[in-house]
Design a protein around this motif. Structure first.
Motif, PDB file in Angstrom:
ATOM      1  N   MET A   1     -40.668  37.670 -51.884  1.00 36.01           N
ATOM      2  CA  MET A   1     -39.264  38.032 -52.048  1.00 36.01           C
ATOM      3  C   MET A   1     -39.142  39.319 -52.859  1.00 36.01           C
ATOM      4  O   MET A   1     -38.353  40.201 -52.534  1.00 36.01           O
ATOM      5  N   GLU A   2     -39.939  39.433 -53.890  1.00 31.87           N
ATOM      6  CA  GLU A   2     -39.922  40.651 -54.702  1.00 31.87           C
ATOM      7  C   GLU A   2     -40.238  41.873 -53.835  1.00 31.87           C
ATOM      8  O   GLU A   2     -39.546  42.884 -53.892  1.00 31.87           O
ATOM      9  N   ASN A   3     -41.264  41.753 -53.003  1.00 33.74           N
ATOM     10  CA  ASN A   3     -41.642  42.865 -52.128  1.00 33.74           C
ATOM     11  C   ASN A   3     -40.559  43.188 -51.112  1.00 33.74           C
ATOM     12  O   ASN A   3     -40.301  44.357 -50.826  1.00 33.74           O
ATOM     13  N   VAL A   4     -39.922  42.166 -50.567  1.00 32.91           N
ATOM     14  CA  VAL A   4     -38.853  42.386 -49.592  1.00 32.91           C
ATOM     15  C   VAL A   4     -37.698  43.134 -50.245  1.00 32.91           C
ATOM     16  O   VAL A   4     -37.201  44.129 -49.709  1.00 32.91           O
ATOM     17  N   VAL A   5     -37.270  42.675 -51.414  1.00 26.98           N
ATOM     18  CA  VAL A   5     -36.135  43.308 -52.093  1.00 26.98           C
ATOM     19  C   VAL A   5     -36.470  44.742 -52.475  1.00 26.98           C
ATOM     20  O   VAL A   5     -35.688  45.667 -52.223  1.00 26.98           O
ATOM     21  N   LEU A   6     -37.639  44.953 -53.078  1.00 28.98           N
ATOM     22  CA  LEU A   6     -38.032  46.296 -53.490  1.00 28.98           C
ATOM     23  C   LEU A   6     -38.128  47.246 -52.294  1.00 28.98           C
ATOM     24  O   LEU A   6     -37.614  48.366 -52.334  1.00 28.98           O
ATOM     25  N   THR A   7     -38.764  46.800 -51.242  1.00 26.08           N
ATOM     26  CA  THR A   7     -38.912  47.634 -50.056  1.00 26.08           C
ATOM     27  C   THR A   7     -37.554  47.943 -49.439  1.00 26.08           C
ATOM     28  O   THR A   7     -37.284  49.084 -49.052  1.00 26.08           O
ATOM     29  N   PHE A   8     -36.704  46.935 -49.360  1.00 26.96           N
ATOM     30  CA  PHE A   8     -35.381  47.156 -48.774  1.00 26.96           C
ATOM     31  C   PHE A   8     -34.578  48.165 -49.588  1.00 26.96           C
ATOM     32  O   PHE A   8     -34.007  49.105 -49.033  1.00 26.96           O
ATOM     33  N   VAL A   9     -34.537  47.979 -50.901  1.00 29.89           N
ATOM     34  CA  VAL A   9     -33.746  48.873 -51.751  1.00 29.89           C
ATOM     35  C   VAL A   9     -34.304  50.292 -51.718  1.00 29.89           C
ATOM     36  O   VAL A   9     -33.550  51.266 -51.698  1.00 29.89           O
ATOM     37  N   GLU A  10     -35.610  50.422 -51.676  1.00 25.58           N
ATOM     38  CA  GLU A  10     -36.227  51.748 -51.658  1.00 25.58           C
ATOM     39  C   GLU A  10     -36.047  52.478 -50.333  1.00 25.58           C
ATOM     40  O   GLU A  10     -35.981  53.698 -50.299  1.00 25.58           O
TER      41      GLU A  10
ATOM     42  N   ASN B   1     -33.654  51.760 -47.678  1.00 21.32           N
ATOM     43  CA  ASN B   1     -32.405  51.615 -46.942  1.00 21.32           C
ATOM     44  C   ASN B   1     -31.231  52.059 -47.797  1.00 21.32           C
ATOM     45  O   ASN B   1     -31.284  51.942 -49.026  1.00 21.32           O
ATOM     46  N   PRO B   2     -30.177  52.531 -47.151  1.00 23.73           N
ATOM     47  CA  PRO B   2     -28.981  52.863 -47.939  1.00 23.73           C
ATOM     48  C   PRO B   2     -28.384  51.577 -48.506  1.00 23.73           C
ATOM     49  O   PRO B   2     -28.205  50.600 -47.783  1.00 23.73           O
ATOM     50  N   VAL B   3     -28.157  51.580 -49.809  1.00 21.58           N
ATOM     51  CA  VAL B   3     -27.588  50.413 -50.488  1.00 21.58           C
ATOM     52  C   VAL B   3     -26.362  50.899 -51.246  1.00 21.58           C
ATOM     53  O   VAL B   3     -26.420  51.918 -51.948  1.00 21.58           O
ATOM     54  N   SER B   4     -25.265  50.173 -51.115  1.00 18.25           N
ATOM     55  CA  SER B   4     -24.020  50.598 -51.751  1.00 18.25           C
ATOM     56  C   SER B   4     -24.129  50.518 -53.272  1.00 18.25           C
ATOM     57  O   SER B   4     -24.939  49.756 -53.822  1.00 18.25           O
ATOM     58  N   LEU B   5     -23.304  51.303 -53.925  1.00 15.29           N
ATOM     59  CA  LEU B   5     -23.248  51.300 -55.387  1.00 15.29           C
ATOM     60  C   LEU B   5     -22.875  49.907 -55.891  1.00 15.29           C
ATOM     61  O   LEU B   5     -23.433  49.425 -56.876  1.00 15.29           O
ATOM     62  N   GLU B   6     -21.966  49.255 -55.193  1.00 20.69           N
ATOM     63  CA  GLU B   6     -21.548  47.893 -55.563  1.00 20.69           C
ATOM     64  C   GLU B   6     -22.737  46.923 -55.527  1.00 20.69           C
ATOM     65  O   GLU B   6     -22.927  46.115 -56.434  1.00 20.69           O
TER      66      GLU B   6
END
Length: 131
Positions: A96-105, A107-112
């Motif tokens: 899960m840590e790897n999925v979240v880190l990879t996704f945030v790094e 993909n565009p993620v909103s400020l919210e």
């Protein structure tokens, strides 16, 4: 929780059912999937596979023309499906840590969303520090 793997075509059907969020007949699935040219026989094979995996359930009968058709709905949410895949991958915390880190790094993620993640992280840090 259901644990199964979906084929690409099954995922496309499930994504449609998750998006529409109401039971659909096979005819409606074909109509909604405008980018696909599924034939009646192939959609029935896919739906039967989803039924065998307990990914969808039969909800009701709906009159379509002169026939009655079964309607289908997912047995779990899209979120639950993805979590089940991650949990099956072994070390779920690490995965899960790897999925979240990879996704945030990557993909565009909103400020919210970033602020929400920051709040969660700060709360977890505070909780861990007090233990």
């Amino acid at each position: 929780m259901n644990t199964f793997t979906l084929t690409r075509s099954e995922r496309e059907i499930m994504s449609l059912l998750w998006k529409v969020n109401e039971p659909l007949t096979t005819v409606e699935i074909v109509e909604q999937a405008q980018t696909k040219s599924w034939k009646s026989k192939s959609i029935n094979v896919l739906i039967n596979g989803l039924l065998e995996k307990d990914a969808v359930k039969i909800c009701d009968l709906k009159k379509v023309g002169n026939h009655y058709c079964r309607t289908f709905a997912p047995t779990l949410s899209q979120h639950e499906y993805w979590i089940s895949l991650i949990n099956r991958s072994g070390d779920s915390a690490s995965s899960m840590e790897n999925v979240v880190l990879t996704f945030v790094e990557n993909n565009p993620v909103s400020l919210e969303t970033l602020k929400s993640l920051q709040r969660i992280i700060n709360d977890r840090l505070a909780k861990t520090a007090s233990e």
